[in-house]
Design an enzyme around this catalytic site. Sequence first.
Site: not given
Ligand code: HPA
Length: 238
Positions: A5, A44, A88-90, A182, A207
Site C-alpha cells: 500500500h 490508491r 492523527r489529525v481529524g 470519530e 458537529d
Molecule cells: N461520527 C459522527 N459524527 C462525526 C464523525 C463521526 O465519526 N466525525 C465527525 N462528525
Amino acid sequence: MATPHINAEPGDFAPAVLTPGDPLRARRIAEAVLDDARQVNDVRGMLGFTGTHGGRPLSVMGSGMGQPSLTIYATELFDRFGVERIIRVGTAGGISPDVAVGDVVIATGAHTDSAMNRLRVPGVDFCAVADFHLAAAAWRAGVEAGLAGRLHAGPIISRDHFYFTPQGQTEALARYGTLCVEMEAAALYAVAAEYGGRALAVLTVSDHLLDHSRDMSAAERETRFADSLRLAVAAALS
Ligand code: HPA
C-alpha cells in the site's frame, strides 16, 4: 522496500507522521506546514509527503476512513518504514455537553465498538490509550496557543458506523464522560502498542451529535482545523 500500500523506500518517511483521514487534506497540510515537501506515496491515491518543519523532518500521509484502512497504513509505517510517532489529525462529532463545535479534543483514550482490538489479546477488552508524552506535549501547545477554554483531554469513541448508532448509546457514552466520536483512534493506539510506537489523535469538533444546530460548514472545518493541526505538529516534534 515498497509495501502493498506504500510505494516508498526506507528513509522516505520521517520518524513522525501526521495522518489525516483524507489524502487531499494530507496534501493541504503538507503545503501548509512542510518545507521542501516531496511526495512519497500515491498508491490508491493515499498521498504521502515528507519535508521539514522548523528544520526537523516530518511526514504527512492520509489514513483513509475507518479502523481497517488506518490499520493497514499505520502497520506498514511502524513496521516497515521505521516510523516512531503517528499523530492523527481529524474531525469528530461532539458527544459530551461540555464540548462545543470548534473545540479541540486530545484523545487520551478511545472506546470502540469495532471487533478489531477485541481480537488482539484473547479474553481481554483492550485498553486503547494515547502516548502520555505526546498528549502532554499537545496539551502544552494548546495552552500556549491560548486555546485553554476550548481544549479538552479525555476519552473518545472510535465507531465503525458513521450513519448507524444503537439507540441510547450516544447518551450512555456522554454519561460516562466520552468527549466525541470519530472512526480511527482506537485502532491507531492498538497498532502503536503492537509495534512499540507512539500515537495520538488530536481532533477538531466539527458537529455535535446531541445538537446539530451549530454544525460547521465545509469552509469552517478547514479554518478551525488549523488549531488542532498546530497541536499535532507540536506533539509530533516534541
Ligand atoms: N461520527 C459522527 N459524527 C462525526 C464523525 C463521526 O465519526 N466525525 C465527525 N462528525
